[in-house]
Write an enzyme that holds these catalytic residues in place. Sequence first.
Site, PDB file in Angstrom:
ATOM      1  N   GLN A  31       0.844  -1.205   0.000  1.00  0.00           N
ATOM      2  CA  GLN A  31       0.000   0.000   0.000  1.00  0.00           C
ATOM      3  C   GLN A  31       0.878   1.254   0.000  1.00  0.00           C
ATOM      4  O   GLN A  31       2.074   1.157   0.289  1.00  0.00           O
ATOM      5  CB  GLN A  31      -0.889  -0.011   1.251  1.00  0.00           C
ATOM      6  CG  GLN A  31      -0.149  -0.271   2.551  1.00  0.00           C
ATOM      7  CD  GLN A  31      -0.980  -1.014   3.597  1.00  0.00           C
ATOM      8  OE1 GLN A  31      -2.216  -0.999   3.603  1.00  0.00           O
ATOM      9  NE2 GLN A  31      -0.293  -1.710   4.505  1.00  0.00           N
ATOM     10  N   HIS A  62      -9.338   2.770  19.468  1.00  0.00           N
ATOM     11  CA  HIS A  62      -8.588   1.667  20.080  1.00  0.00           C
ATOM     12  C   HIS A  62      -9.243   1.194  21.382  1.00  0.00           C
ATOM     13  O   HIS A  62      -9.274  -0.006  21.664  1.00  0.00           O
ATOM     14  CB  HIS A  62      -7.137   2.094  20.283  1.00  0.00           C
ATOM     15  CG  HIS A  62      -6.406   2.297  18.988  1.00  0.00           C
ATOM     16  ND1 HIS A  62      -5.664   3.434  18.716  1.00  0.00           N
ATOM     17  CD2 HIS A  62      -6.357   1.534  17.865  1.00  0.00           C
ATOM     18  CE1 HIS A  62      -5.173   3.335  17.484  1.00  0.00           C
ATOM     19  NE2 HIS A  62      -5.576   2.208  16.946  1.00  0.00           N
ATOM     20  N   ASP A 155      -8.658  -5.399  13.035  1.00  0.00           N
ATOM     21  CA  ASP A 155      -8.384  -3.961  12.938  1.00  0.00           C
ATOM     22  C   ASP A 155      -7.690  -3.710  11.598  1.00  0.00           C
ATOM     23  O   ASP A 155      -6.509  -3.369  11.518  1.00  0.00           O
ATOM     24  CB  ASP A 155      -7.483  -3.540  14.111  1.00  0.00           C
ATOM     25  CG  ASP A 155      -7.092  -2.069  14.034  1.00  0.00           C
ATOM     26  OD1 ASP A 155      -6.078  -1.688  14.650  1.00  0.00           O
ATOM     27  OD2 ASP A 155      -7.794  -1.299  13.336  1.00  0.00           O
ATOM     28  N   THR A 157      -7.580  -2.412   7.329  1.00  0.00           N
ATOM     29  CA  THR A 157      -7.959  -1.313   6.442  1.00  0.00           C
ATOM     30  C   THR A 157      -9.298  -1.656   5.788  1.00  0.00           C
ATOM     31  O   THR A 157      -9.878  -2.694   6.070  1.00  0.00           O
ATOM     32  CB  THR A 157      -6.882  -1.153   5.350  1.00  0.00           C
ATOM     33  OG1 THR A 157      -6.441  -2.452   4.933  1.00  0.00           O
ATOM     34  CG2 THR A 157      -5.672  -0.400   5.893  1.00  0.00           C
ATOM     35  N   GLU A 158      -9.752  -0.759   4.944  1.00  0.00           N
ATOM     36  CA  GLU A 158     -11.061  -0.964   4.269  1.00  0.00           C
ATOM     37  C   GLU A 158     -11.016  -2.193   3.377  1.00  0.00           C
ATOM     38  O   GLU A 158      -9.926  -2.639   3.003  1.00  0.00           O
ATOM     39  CB  GLU A 158     -11.349   0.257   3.363  1.00  0.00           C
ATOM     40  CG  GLU A 158     -10.927   1.573   3.939  1.00  0.00           C
ATOM     41  CD  GLU A 158     -11.893   2.027   5.004  1.00  0.00           C
ATOM     42  OE1 GLU A 158     -11.489   2.072   6.174  1.00  0.00           O
ATOM     43  OE2 GLU A 158     -13.037   2.283   4.658  1.00  0.00           O
ATOM     44  N   PRO A 162      -5.121  -5.101   0.207  1.00  0.00           N
ATOM     45  CA  PRO A 162      -4.759  -6.310   0.976  1.00  0.00           C
ATOM     46  C   PRO A 162      -5.852  -6.792   1.929  1.00  0.00           C
ATOM     47  O   PRO A 162      -5.825  -7.925   2.373  1.00  0.00           O
ATOM     48  CB  PRO A 162      -3.503  -5.873   1.742  1.00  0.00           C
ATOM     49  CG  PRO A 162      -3.552  -4.392   1.787  1.00  0.00           C
ATOM     50  CD  PRO A 162      -4.264  -3.956   0.553  1.00  0.00           C
TER      51      PRO A 162
HETATM   52  N1  SAM Z   1      -8.072   1.464  12.660  1.00  0.00           N
HETATM   53  C1  SAM Z   1      -7.876   1.528  11.204  1.00  0.00           C
HETATM   54  C2  SAM Z   1      -9.212   1.470  10.501  1.00  0.00           C
HETATM   55  O1  SAM Z   1     -10.225   1.206  11.168  1.00  0.00           O
HETATM   56  O2  SAM Z   1      -9.236   1.694   9.274  1.00  0.00           O
HETATM   57  C3  SAM Z   1      -6.946   0.417  10.766  1.00  0.00           C
HETATM   58  C4  SAM Z   1      -5.545   0.674  11.193  1.00  0.00           C
HETATM   59  S1  SAM Z   1      -4.370  -0.572  10.951  1.00  0.00           S
HETATM   60  C5  SAM Z   1      -3.009   0.414  10.552  1.00  0.00           C
HETATM   61  C6  SAM Z   1      -4.835  -1.369   9.449  1.00  0.00           C
HETATM   62  C7  SAM Z   1      -3.829  -2.461   9.141  1.00  0.00           C
HETATM   63  O3  SAM Z   1      -4.435  -3.532   8.407  1.00  0.00           O
HETATM   64  C8  SAM Z   1      -2.633  -2.001   8.274  1.00  0.00           C
HETATM   65  O4  SAM Z   1      -1.456  -1.978   9.038  1.00  0.00           O
HETATM   66  C9  SAM Z   1      -2.565  -3.031   7.140  1.00  0.00           C
HETATM   67  O5  SAM Z   1      -1.232  -3.373   6.785  1.00  0.00           O
HETATM   68  C10 SAM Z   1      -3.337  -4.185   7.763  1.00  0.00           C
HETATM   69  N2  SAM Z   1      -3.860  -5.182   6.814  1.00  0.00           N
HETATM   70  C11 SAM Z   1      -4.528  -4.965   5.659  1.00  0.00           C
HETATM   71  N3  SAM Z   1      -4.809  -6.141   5.054  1.00  0.00           N
HETATM   72  C12 SAM Z   1      -4.308  -7.128   5.864  1.00  0.00           C
HETATM   73  C13 SAM Z   1      -4.279  -8.554   5.796  1.00  0.00           C
HETATM   74  N4  SAM Z   1      -4.838  -9.220   4.778  1.00  0.00           N
HETATM   75  N5  SAM Z   1      -3.694  -9.240   6.814  1.00  0.00           N
HETATM   76  C14 SAM Z   1      -3.138  -8.568   7.863  1.00  0.00           C
HETATM   77  N6  SAM Z   1      -3.109  -7.219   7.978  1.00  0.00           N
HETATM   78  C15 SAM Z   1      -3.697  -6.514   6.984  1.00  0.00           C
END
Ligand code: SAM
Length: 275
Positions: A31, A62, A155, A157-158, A162
């Site tokens: 990303q 959080h 927790d 991403t949208e 990924p």
């Molecule tokens: N609190 C935020 C929200 O509600 O949008 C999310 C924050 S956290 C930084 C989101 C994390 O999801 C990112 O660090 C991203 O790398 C991770 N992520 C995305 N797809 C993922 C996957 N398939 N497996 C594990 N982590 C993933």
Amino acid sequence: MGIWFTEKQTANFGITAKVNKILVALKTDFQDLEMLNTEEWGNMLVLDDMVMTTEKDEFVYHEMVAHVPLFTHPNPKRVLVVGGGDGGVIREILKHKSVEKATLVDIDGKVIEYSKKFLPSIAGSLDDPRVEVLIDDGFMYIAKSEREFDVILVDSTEPVGPAVNLFSQGFYAGISRALKDDGIFVAQTDNPWFKADLIHQVFHDVKNIFPVTKLYTANIPTYPSGLWTFTMGSKIHNPLKVKEERFTEIETKYYTPELHFASFALPKFVKELTE
Ligand code: SAM
């Protein structure tokens, strides 16, 4: 005029923040990652042009994603976070003395690296001896887990890039398998103003798997619309039946036992998404 960061929350609407300094701007294997020092919100983590967390308002998300399920469970010992690379959820989980081990599985190690460097108040607990940090795809990790966890928090991403697989019924079935017989899971499920269909879909997918399925909300000013939802799937324990004595004293700035219950009271247009 200076620099402004704008998140387009829909094709026609967004929010904008005055940027004092661009601390990091790079493309990871998964990303676009930016860390911005903003006038209003302090340091801000942005992934694929979406606000992930800010130093000023992070505590709301959080605390609410962690303490509602962790107080609903009578004695959480093993907790898993899928995503959560900024470390904020882990910090809140560790406030529960019953937790013996918290495992974080984030697909992108760069998020963890730069959160530790520029968001120390959020990422500071990732080096705690009770914490295990794994760099892996949460979907693959869950597929290999079996009756291991008391609580699982998603927790991510949208549901684009990924994280797209982390909002599927197959993933929720995997989460059910990875949970112990009285396990609880919560996923962040975006906002009802711009993502009503997603909330409706996820809620009914989870309801097909978990006997107790609930939606609750919190106010997060830097997230789209400010009204954020969390979907809980629980095998046995009901979040509305937590006894008063269960609420042990922990330090918070948003979560309270009263709000634990009140957060499940939904505006009518949101409640309709759960019917
Ligand atoms: N609190 C935020 C929200 O509600 O949008 C999310 C924050 S956290 C930084 C989101 C994390 O999801 C990112 O660090 C991203 O790398 C991770 N992520 C995305 N797809 C993922 C996957 N398939 N497996 C594990 N982590 C993933």
